[in-house]
Scaffold this active site. Structure first.
Site, PDB file in Angstrom:
ATOM      1  N   GLU A   1       0.183 -12.837  -5.570  1.00 50.66           N
ATOM      2  CA  GLU A   1      -0.385 -11.935  -6.561  1.00 50.66           C
ATOM      3  C   GLU A   1      -1.040 -10.758  -5.858  1.00 50.66           C
ATOM      4  OE1 GLU A   1      -3.591 -13.448  -8.941  1.00 50.66           O
ATOM      5  OE2 GLU A   1      -3.839 -11.528  -9.980  1.00 50.66           O
TER       6      GLU A   1
ATOM      7  N   GLN B   1      -4.472  10.096  -2.238  1.00 50.79           N
ATOM      8  CA  GLN B   1      -3.458   9.578  -3.162  1.00 50.79           C
ATOM      9  C   GLN B   1      -2.266  10.537  -3.270  1.00 50.79           C
ATOM     10  OE1 GLN B   1      -5.317   8.570  -6.928  1.00 50.79           O
ATOM     11  NE2 GLN B   1      -6.679   7.098  -5.949  1.00 50.79           N
TER      12      GLN B   1
ATOM     13  N   GLY C   1       2.139   9.319  -0.337  1.00 48.25           N
ATOM     14  CA  GLY C   1       3.099   8.346   0.198  1.00 48.25           C
ATOM     15  C   GLY C   1       2.452   7.102   0.815  1.00 48.25           C
TER      16      GLY C   1
ATOM     17  N   CYS D   1      -5.139  -3.038  -5.698  1.00 48.53           N
ATOM     18  CA  CYS D   1      -4.324  -2.108  -4.915  1.00 48.53           C
ATOM     19  C   CYS D   1      -4.864  -0.714  -5.177  1.00 48.53           C
ATOM     20  CB  CYS D   1      -2.878  -2.228  -5.376  1.00 48.53           C
ATOM     21  SG  CYS D   1      -1.783  -0.969  -4.730  1.00 48.53           S
TER      22      CYS D   1
ATOM     23  N   VAL E   1       1.385   1.938 -13.849  1.00 48.93           N
ATOM     24  CA  VAL E   1       2.701   1.315 -14.074  1.00 48.93           C
ATOM     25  C   VAL E   1       3.802   2.142 -13.409  1.00 48.93           C
ATOM     26  CG1 VAL E   1       4.415   0.804 -15.869  1.00 48.93           C
ATOM     27  CG2 VAL E   1       2.051   0.022 -16.143  1.00 48.93           C
TER      28      VAL E   1
ATOM     29  N   ILE F   1      -5.696   3.384  -3.187  1.00 48.01           N
ATOM     30  CA  ILE F   1      -5.748   4.329  -2.071  1.00 48.01           C
ATOM     31  C   ILE F   1      -6.931   5.255  -2.353  1.00 48.01           C
ATOM     32  CG2 ILE F   1      -4.495   6.262  -0.964  1.00 48.01           C
ATOM     33  CD1 ILE F   1      -3.128   3.568  -0.437  1.00 48.01           C
TER      34      ILE F   1
END
Ligand code: ACO
Length: 136
Positions: free
Chosen positions: A47, A58, A61, A51, A92, A53
């Site tokens: 899981e 952001q 990459g 997550c 998403v 950055i």
């Protein structure tokens, strides 16, 4: 005394230790359903709980590279075949670009009840390719 990290990676000795560990849990935690213990000890999905950055880095990459390293490591070191994540609605698009889908192919009884769901998110799955080199 030695401590090792183990996963269900198909290596004979690791499987023997995991089954032994499962038996210890089953004996020492008699109120735990045995199937539940087996699933948590043996499961091969991971899981992705968090997550992110840092804001000013952001969309450069890094999120893609991070996910590729994670796929490579999870497959090669831990023998994982799938990731599941509860993706924030606004992330998403990122997860789709990383190969995640809203269709979940893993059998429900392998993950249902183990993954925390929440409003504003959607469960997504990514199959990790068994051969693809994800990193250079
Ligand atoms: N929505 C739609 N597409 C996105 C998003 C987003 N929020 N973020 C990135 N993308 C796209 C990029 O445009 C890029 O597309 P391209 O390949 O066509 O150019 C692709 O996804 C890859 O982008 P990266 O630059 O690799 O992504 P980034 O380094 O920004 O990391 C992340 C993506 C982790 C979502 C980052 O933007 C972030 O930290 N956002 C805020 C926190 C967040 O929403 N995290 C996810 C929550 S869900 C969870 O934690 C399980």
């Amino acid at each position: 005394l030695k401590f090792v990290c183990l996963s269900n990676d198909g290596i004979d000795q690791h499987m023997i230790w995991l089954v032994g560990l499962k038996n210890i849990f089953a004996r020492q935690l008699p109120n735990m359903p045995k199937e539940y213990i087996v699933r948590l000890v043996m499961d091969r999905f991971g899981e992705i709980a968090f997550c992110a950055i840092t804001a000013d880095e952001q969309v450069k990459g890094y999120g893609t590279r991070l996910m590729n390293h994670l796929k490579q490591h999870a497959r090669d070191e831990d023998g994982l075949t799938h990731f599941l994540t509860y993706a924030d609605n606004n992330a998403v698009g990122y997860f789709i670009k990383q190969g995640f889908t809203k269709e979940i192919h893993l059998e429900k009884d392998r993950w249902h009840g183990y993954i925390k769901d929440y409003d504003g998110g959607i469960l997504m799955e990514c199959r990790i390719d068994p051969k693809l080199p994800y990193t250079d």
